[in-house]
Design a protein around this motif. Structure first.
Motif, PDB file in Angstrom:
ATOM      1  N   PRO A 259       0.832  -1.203   0.000  1.00 29.39           N
ATOM      2  CA  PRO A 259       0.000   0.000   0.000  1.00 29.39           C
ATOM      3  C   PRO A 259       0.870   1.258   0.000  1.00 29.39           C
ATOM      4  CG  PRO A 259      -0.824  -1.589   1.600  1.00 29.39           C
ATOM      5  CD  PRO A 259       0.503  -2.113   1.112  1.00 29.39           C
ATOM      6  N   GLY A 260       0.349   2.325  -0.574  1.00 29.42           N
ATOM      7  CA  GLY A 260       1.096   3.576  -0.621  1.00 29.42           C
ATOM      8  C   GLY A 260       2.037   3.679  -1.802  1.00 29.42           C
ATOM      9  N   ASP A 261       1.760   2.933  -2.878  1.00 32.50           N
ATOM     10  CA  ASP A 261       2.581   2.992  -4.097  1.00 32.50           C
ATOM     11  C   ASP A 261       4.015   2.548  -3.850  1.00 32.50           C
ATOM     12  OD1 ASP A 261       0.496   3.957  -5.710  1.00 32.50           O
ATOM     13  OD2 ASP A 261       0.888   6.020  -5.096  1.00 32.50           O
ATOM     14  N   ILE A 262       4.201   1.602  -2.956  1.00 33.16           N
ATOM     15  CA  ILE A 262       5.530   1.104  -2.618  1.00 33.16           C
ATOM     16  C   ILE A 262       5.759  -0.262  -3.261  1.00 33.16           C
ATOM     17  CG2 ILE A 262       6.990   0.276  -0.716  1.00 33.16           C
ATOM     18  CD1 ILE A 262       5.638   2.408   1.038  1.00 33.16           C
ATOM     19  N   VAL A 263       6.977  -0.471  -3.741  1.00 33.00           N
ATOM     20  CA  VAL A 263       7.421  -1.781  -4.202  1.00 33.00           C
ATOM     21  C   VAL A 263       8.693  -2.130  -3.428  1.00 33.00           C
ATOM     22  CG1 VAL A 263       8.244  -3.170  -6.136  1.00 33.00           C
ATOM     23  CG2 VAL A 263       6.458  -1.456  -6.500  1.00 33.00           C
ATOM     24  N   VAL A 264       8.672  -3.268  -2.748  1.00 37.23           N
ATOM     25  CA  VAL A 264       9.841  -3.747  -2.018  1.00 37.23           C
ATOM     26  C   VAL A 264      10.574  -4.749  -2.895  1.00 37.23           C
ATOM     27  CG1 VAL A 264      10.667  -4.962   0.034  1.00 37.23           C
ATOM     28  CG2 VAL A 264       8.742  -3.363   0.218  1.00 37.23           C
ATOM     29  N   VAL A 265      11.864  -4.543  -3.086  1.00 36.19           N
ATOM     30  CA  VAL A 265      12.695  -5.412  -3.924  1.00 36.19           C
ATOM     31  C   VAL A 265      13.769  -6.044  -3.042  1.00 36.19           C
ATOM     32  CG1 VAL A 265      14.131  -5.553  -5.985  1.00 36.19           C
ATOM     33  CG2 VAL A 265      12.322  -3.817  -5.841  1.00 36.19           C
ATOM     34  N   GLY A 266      13.931  -7.347  -3.162  1.00 34.46           N
ATOM     35  CA  GLY A 266      14.942  -8.028  -2.361  1.00 34.46           C
ATOM     36  C   GLY A 266      15.370  -9.324  -3.015  1.00 34.46           C
ATOM     37  N   ALA A 267      16.386  -9.947  -2.435  1.00 31.86           N
ATOM     38  CA  ALA A 267      16.843 -11.251  -2.911  1.00 31.86           C
ATOM     39  C   ALA A 267      17.947 -11.808  -2.039  1.00 31.86           C
ATOM     40  CB  ALA A 267      17.348 -11.186  -4.352  1.00 31.86           C
ATOM     41  N   THR A 268      18.763 -10.950  -1.494  1.00 34.66           N
ATOM     42  CA  THR A 268      20.020 -11.411  -0.921  1.00 34.66           C
ATOM     43  C   THR A 268      19.827 -12.294   0.303  1.00 34.66           C
ATOM     44  OG1 THR A 268      20.154  -9.350   0.324  1.00 34.66           O
ATOM     45  CG2 THR A 268      21.326  -9.436  -1.755  1.00 34.66           C
TER      46      THR A 268
END
Length: 367
Positions: A259-268
């Protein structure tokens, strides 16, 4: 067990808040001890690993690197989260619209190997559904340049900071006592010792400190920290509606809309207990991979880069240890949000705080 008990909990992370919420609803007096100065997130400083997590509820995708026990805990927890999201105050974000596995043309071999391992997943989970490009474009038009895609229909997501806030608020309203700025040095049967030299007595003491349990006495679980890194992006009208995993020979990059136009990016997933900020290499790789499938992120703004330590045991499997007057839960590794409700329920059943038959009634009873 019908008598009202005085219960102490060491750790106010995800497990600690779930336990507190559940136990106070059962009528027990609950005190929670934590080194943090306040209940909210503290990005850039030491904080519960739960605040840094992406919040993906992916029992099938995680089966690639986890055992059957994690998958079964995850399957049970799916319905429990769904029910809790409707009962907790604050309307914490939760949805079950499935998740996506994606692969570029050159990474099809990696995808095929992963999909072959998923064939051994529990039968309760629907198999991945291959999507043609037109089908992918119809359900996720923000994604581009992808050669291969599969939908995992059963999976979902939640917003960890919102869920942590709601659990704390509702447990507090029901009477839980939170002891902030109280680092725990030892959890013994019927007792929790704090850094100020105090020994607090309880009918049952729960130790759910994660990596923090390493500071305990010699009988502590052999927990280690495994470093994870994420990038939080603000991308107005990004259009992504469900979690995505991009398969890569070296890692699995995930993009999770919030929510709130957020994109969480991860992988490590780094075998290190280094708590320093996100490395340049990780940030560049994560954002480049995300941009390769979601071009709209080119104009996204970086809100935060976060790193934290997930608690893991030598076999990367969770463990519940129960003895008279003490229960210890640790080693949730990268599966915390996926499996926590079912793990908590099993821990409560192990020490007689709930009846075993309740284990199969959770979707309706909400823990």
């Amino acid at each position: 067990m019908d008598a009202r008990l005085h219960i102490g909990i060491a750790g106010a992370g995800l497990l600690g808040r779930l336990l507190a919420w559940r136990l106070v609803r059962l009528g027990h007096a609950v005190s929670v001890f934590d080194a943090a100065p306040e209940p909210g997130p503290r990005y850039g400083k030491r904080q519960a690993a739960a605040f840094s997590a992406a919040g993906m509820l992916s029992p099938l995708a995680e089966f690639e690197n986890a055992g059957a026990s994690v998958a079964h805990w995850g399957i049970r927890s799916l319905g429990m989260w769904e029910a809790m999201a409707t009962q907790l105050s604050g309307a914490p974000f939760h949805q079950r619209r499935g998740s996506l596995l994606l692969a570029h043309a050159g990474d099809l071999g990696t995808a095929v190997r992963m999909l072959s391992r998923l064939k051994n997943a529990p039968s309760q989970l629907q198999a991945p559904q291959m999507l043609e490009r037109a089908q992918l474009a119809r359900i996720e038009p923000a994604l581009h340049g992808i050669a291969h895609a599969w939908l995992l229909p059963d999976e979902g997501q939640l917003d960890p900071p919102q869920m942590m806030a709601s659990l704390h608020a509702d447990a507090s309203a029901a009477g839980v006592l939170w002891r902030w700025n109280q680092p725990v040095t030892q959890v013994a049967p019927h007792a929790i010792a704090t850094a100020d030299g105090s020994m607090h007595r309880f009918d049952i003491a729960f130790d759910v400190r994660g990596v923090g349990a390493k500071t305990d006495s010699s009988d502590a679980m052999p927990v280690r920290g495994v470093r994870g890194e994420t990038v939080w992006l603000h991308a107005p009208e990004h259009g992504l509606t469900r979690p995505v995993r991009l398969l890569h020979p070296r890692h699995r990059v995930y993009l999770v809309p919030r929510p709130g136009d957020i994109v969480v990016v991860g992988a490590t997933e780094i075998e290190s207990e280094d708590r320093s900020p996100v490395s340049l290499r990780s940030a560049v790789e994560l954002m480049a991979a995300a941009h390769s499938i979601m071009p709209a992120l080119a104009e996204a703004r970086i809100l935060r880069m976060d790193s934290n330590l997930r608690p893991a045991l030598p076999d990367n499997e969770p463990r519940i240890e129960h003895q008279d007057g003490r229960v210890r839960i640790n080693g949730l590794f990268r599966h915390g949000w996926l499996i926590a409700p079912a793990v908590v329920q099993d821990a409560l059943a192990a020490c007689g705080l709930v009846h075993q038959p309740q284990l199969h009634q959770l979707a309706e009873a909400v823990l």
